[in-house]
Design a protein around this motif. Structure first.
Motif, PDB file in Angstrom:
ATOM      1  N   ARG A  26      31.649  32.536  39.612  1.00 19.55           N
ATOM      2  CA  ARG A  26      30.415  32.303  40.389  1.00 19.55           C
ATOM      3  C   ARG A  26      30.697  32.058  41.871  1.00 19.55           C
ATOM      4  O   ARG A  26      29.780  32.066  42.686  1.00 19.55           O
ATOM      5  CB  ARG A  26      29.665  31.089  39.833  1.00 19.55           C
ATOM      6  N   LEU A  27      31.956  31.775  42.201  1.00 22.53           N
ATOM      7  CA  LEU A  27      32.313  31.484  43.589  1.00 22.53           C
ATOM      8  C   LEU A  27      32.646  32.774  44.334  1.00 22.53           C
ATOM      9  O   LEU A  27      33.552  33.497  43.934  1.00 22.53           O
ATOM     10  CB  LEU A  27      33.526  30.544  43.637  1.00 22.53           C
ATOM     11  N   PRO A  28      31.924  33.059  45.420  1.00 19.96           N
ATOM     12  CA  PRO A  28      32.192  34.311  46.152  1.00 19.96           C
ATOM     13  C   PRO A  28      33.595  34.370  46.762  1.00 19.96           C
ATOM     14  O   PRO A  28      34.122  35.449  46.984  1.00 19.96           O
ATOM     15  CB  PRO A  28      31.117  34.342  47.243  1.00 19.96           C
ATOM     16  N   GLU A  29      34.210  33.195  47.003  1.00 18.91           N
ATOM     17  CA  GLU A  29      35.545  33.167  47.618  1.00 18.91           C
ATOM     18  C   GLU A  29      36.655  33.461  46.618  1.00 18.91           C
ATOM     19  O   GLU A  29      37.805  33.634  47.009  1.00 18.91           O
ATOM     20  CB  GLU A  29      35.819  31.796  48.251  1.00 18.91           C
ATOM     21  N   VAL A  30      36.334  33.505  45.326  1.00 13.28           N
ATOM     22  CA  VAL A  30      37.345  33.770  44.299  1.00 13.28           C
ATOM     23  C   VAL A  30      37.480  35.280  44.118  1.00 13.28           C
ATOM     24  O   VAL A  30      36.526  35.959  43.780  1.00 13.28           O
ATOM     25  CB  VAL A  30      36.985  33.091  42.960  1.00 13.28           C
ATOM     26  N   GLU A  31      38.688  35.788  44.365  1.00 17.54           N
ATOM     27  CA  GLU A  31      38.932  37.227  44.269  1.00 17.54           C
ATOM     28  C   GLU A  31      39.390  37.633  42.869  1.00 17.54           C
ATOM     29  O   GLU A  31      39.053  38.700  42.381  1.00 17.54           O
ATOM     30  CB  GLU A  31      39.999  37.645  45.281  1.00 17.54           C
ATOM     31  N   GLN A  32      40.196  36.766  42.238  1.00 20.72           N
ATOM     32  CA  GLN A  32      40.753  37.114  40.932  1.00 20.72           C
ATOM     33  C   GLN A  32      41.073  35.849  40.145  1.00 20.72           C
ATOM     34  O   GLN A  32      41.500  34.851  40.705  1.00 20.72           O
ATOM     35  CB  GLN A  32      42.027  37.938  41.115  1.00 20.72           C
ATOM     36  N   VAL A  33      40.835  35.934  38.825  1.00 21.71           N
ATOM     37  CA  VAL A  33      41.197  34.839  37.917  1.00 21.71           C
ATOM     38  C   VAL A  33      42.050  35.441  36.810  1.00 21.71           C
ATOM     39  O   VAL A  33      41.649  36.395  36.156  1.00 21.71           O
ATOM     40  CB  VAL A  33      39.944  34.170  37.293  1.00 21.71           C
ATOM     41  N   GLU A  34      43.246  34.894  36.630  1.00 28.04           N
ATOM     42  CA  GLU A  34      44.154  35.356  35.579  1.00 28.04           C
ATOM     43  C   GLU A  34      44.425  34.168  34.658  1.00 28.04           C
ATOM     44  O   GLU A  34      44.816  33.095  35.117  1.00 28.04           O
ATOM     45  CB  GLU A  34      45.452  35.850  36.211  1.00 28.04           C
ATOM     46  N   ILE A  35      44.186  34.365  33.363  1.00 27.62           N
ATOM     47  CA  ILE A  35      44.344  33.272  32.398  1.00 27.62           C
ATOM     48  C   ILE A  35      45.449  33.604  31.410  1.00 27.62           C
ATOM     49  O   ILE A  35      45.470  34.688  30.834  1.00 27.62           O
ATOM     50  CB  ILE A  35      43.017  33.005  31.663  1.00 27.62           C
TER      51      ILE A  35
END
Length: 71
Positions: A26-35
């Motif tokens: 939901r955060l526009p500043e987050v480009e990528q999330v790797e789990i």
């Protein structure tokens, strides 16, 4: 400038990791999330500070801690 932040996050199922993915997405500043479920790690590529991202991850109710910026 974006950096890759590393977190330890207690996740036991895909629902847990999905919740983390959703709040960060939901955060526009987050480009990528790797789990990485096996290692209980979350890597976030963002221009936000590590503390700001940690506060967001904590909204999921998961136990989490900030490791630092991944080199």
């Amino acid at each position: 400038m974006s950096k890759v932040h590393e977190y330890n996050v207690a996740m036991s199922c895909s629902g847990c990791s999905g919740a983390v993915q959703r709040v960060l997405g939901r955060l526009p500043e987050v480009e990528q999330v790797e789990i990485d479920m096996e290692k209980q790690k979350v890597y976030v590529t963002s221009s936000l500070s590590g503390d700001d991202l940690l506060t967001t991850i904590k909204k999921t109710g998961r136990e989490c801690s900030y490791v630092g910026v991944k080199q």
